[in-house]
Design a protein around this motif. Structure first.
Motif, mmCIF file in Angstrom:
data_model
loop_
_atom_site.group_PDB
_atom_site.id
_atom_site.type_symbol
_atom_site.label_atom_id
_atom_site.label_comp_id
_atom_site.label_asym_id
_atom_site.label_seq_id
_atom_site.Cartn_x
_atom_site.Cartn_y
_atom_site.Cartn_z
ATOM 1 N N GLU A 139 0.766 -0.762 0.336
ATOM 2 C CA GLU A 139 0.074 -0.139 -0.217
ATOM 3 C C GLU A 139 1.020 1.305 -0.294
ATOM 4 O O GLU A 139 2.133 1.239 0.339
ATOM 5 N N SER A 140 0.214 2.021 -0.804
ATOM 6 C CA SER A 140 1.024 3.358 -0.818
ATOM 7 C C SER A 140 -0.479 4.297 -0.421
ATOM 8 O O SER A 140 -1.251 4.263 -0.722
ATOM 9 N N GLY A 141 0.173 5.952 -0.134
ATOM 10 C CA GLY A 141 -0.445 6.978 -0.105
ATOM 11 C C GLY A 141 -1.042 7.444 0.818
ATOM 12 O O GLY A 141 -1.506 8.712 1.362
ATOM 13 N N GLY A 142 -1.715 7.194 2.413
ATOM 14 C CA GLY A 142 -1.999 7.253 4.024
ATOM 15 C C GLY A 142 -0.668 8.321 3.562
ATOM 16 O O GLY A 142 -0.291 8.940 3.747
ATOM 17 N N GLN A 145 0.314 -3.976 4.281
ATOM 18 C CA GLN A 145 0.296 -4.328 5.581
ATOM 19 C C GLN A 145 0.371 -3.084 6.486
ATOM 20 O O GLN A 145 0.466 -2.455 7.977
ATOM 21 N N GLY A 146 -0.596 -1.927 5.513
ATOM 22 C CA GLY A 146 -1.969 -0.948 6.712
ATOM 23 C C GLY A 146 -1.168 -0.170 6.383
ATOM 24 O O GLY A 146 0.314 0.013 6.649
ATOM 25 N N THR A 147 -1.401 0.807 6.255
ATOM 26 C CA THR A 147 -1.224 2.312 5.912
ATOM 27 C C THR A 147 -1.984 3.218 6.805
ATOM 28 O O THR A 147 -2.797 3.169 6.703
ATOM 29 N N GLN A 148 -2.087 4.074 8.159
ATOM 30 C CA GLN A 148 -1.966 5.003 8.899
ATOM 31 C C GLN A 148 -2.350 6.573 7.886
ATOM 32 O O GLN A 148 -1.766 7.115 7.193
ATOM 33 N N VAL A 149 -3.692 6.460 7.796
ATOM 34 C CA VAL A 149 -4.445 8.000 7.713
ATOM 35 C C VAL A 149 -4.793 8.429 9.248
ATOM 36 O O VAL A 149 -5.687 7.928 9.541
ATOM 37 N N THR A 150 -4.764 9.550 8.714
ATOM 38 C CA THR A 150 -4.878 10.899 10.193
ATOM 39 C C THR A 150 -5.883 11.618 9.573
ATOM 40 O O THR A 150 -4.850 12.673 8.769
ATOM 41 N N TYR A 186 -6.121 -1.190 5.641
ATOM 42 C CA TYR A 186 -5.529 -2.604 5.273
ATOM 43 C C TYR A 186 -6.187 -2.534 3.128
ATOM 44 O O TYR A 186 -7.674 -2.797 3.486
ATOM 45 N N CYS A 187 -5.112 -2.927 2.822
ATOM 46 C CA CYS A 187 -5.810 -3.432 1.649
ATOM 47 C C CYS A 187 -6.070 -4.751 1.355
ATOM 48 O O CYS A 187 -4.727 -5.170 2.217
ATOM 49 N N ASN A 188 -6.840 -5.414 0.363
ATOM 50 C CA ASN A 188 -6.769 -6.819 0.596
ATOM 51 C C ASN A 188 -7.464 -7.398 -0.727
ATOM 52 O O ASN A 188 -7.783 -6.725 -1.171
ATOM 53 N N ALA A 189 -6.727 -8.471 -1.274
ATOM 54 C CA ALA A 189 -7.117 -9.105 -1.804
ATOM 55 C C ALA A 189 -7.732 -10.470 -2.123
ATOM 56 O O ALA A 189 -6.537 -11.254 -1.397
ATOM 57 N N LEU A 190 -8.606 -10.911 -2.877
ATOM 58 C CA LEU A 190 -9.267 -12.881 -2.896
ATOM 59 C C LEU A 190 -8.022 -13.380 -4.361
ATOM 60 O O LEU A 190 -8.322 -12.941 -4.687
ATOM 61 N N LEU A 191 -7.366 -14.410 -3.992
ATOM 62 C CA LEU A 191 -7.136 -14.500 -5.416
ATOM 63 C C LEU A 191 -6.800 -16.090 -5.196
ATOM 64 O O LEU A 191 -6.186 -16.360 -4.054
ATOM 65 N N TYR A 192 -6.331 -16.416 -6.607
ATOM 66 C CA TYR A 192 -5.876 -17.597 -7.201
ATOM 67 C C TYR A 192 -4.572 -17.268 -7.357
ATOM 68 O O TYR A 192 -3.886 -16.758 -8.075
ATOM 69 N N ALA A 193 -3.179 -18.235 -6.238
ATOM 70 C CA ALA A 193 -2.209 -17.404 -6.749
ATOM 71 C C ALA A 193 -1.605 -18.646 -7.616
ATOM 72 O O ALA A 193 -2.574 -20.108 -8.046
#
Length: 121
Positions: free
Chosen positions: A6-9, A113-118, A94-101
């Protein structure tokens, strides 16, 4: 191995805007669904928005009209534009993806990993 980055928080004033990105990489065969969740201090993780592979969109009632989720399938990336931010939007997102590897016959959930937004003045 699959990773979500993730990015942009960051810190933004009330009423401001922020755009988050999440890129999935690794041995990915196909992505079923991508989305964003958030967890505020002392609260459970909650769904914010999801976007399945058909391009439809699902939003939590608390963000409808102010948050927009979009997806670039060619880049395995999901975006979220947040407008008119309120202090109560402060959380780890947190970003989530349901995917087939590759080589897998059942889809699996992966998390960033999560990104903080304040949101604060």
């Amino acid at each position: 191995q699959v990773q979500l980055v993730e990015s942009g928080g960051g810190l933004v004033q009330p009423g401001g805007s922020l755009r988050l990105s999440c890129a999935a990489s690794g041995r990915i065969f196909s992505i079923v669904n991508m989305g964003w969740y958030r967890q505020a201090p002392g609260k459970q993780r909650e769904l914010v928005a999801t976007i399945p592979s058909d391009g439809s969109r699902n939003y939590a009632d608390s963000v409808k009209g102010r948050f927009t989720i979009s997806r670039d399938n060619a880049k395995n990336t999901v975006y979220r534009q947040m407008n008119s931010l309120k202090p109560e939007a402060t959380a780890v997102y947190y970003c989530n993806a349901l995917l087939y590897a590759v080589g897998s016959i059942i889809p699996k959930d992966y998390w960033g990993q999560g990104t903080q937004v304040t949101v604060s003045s």
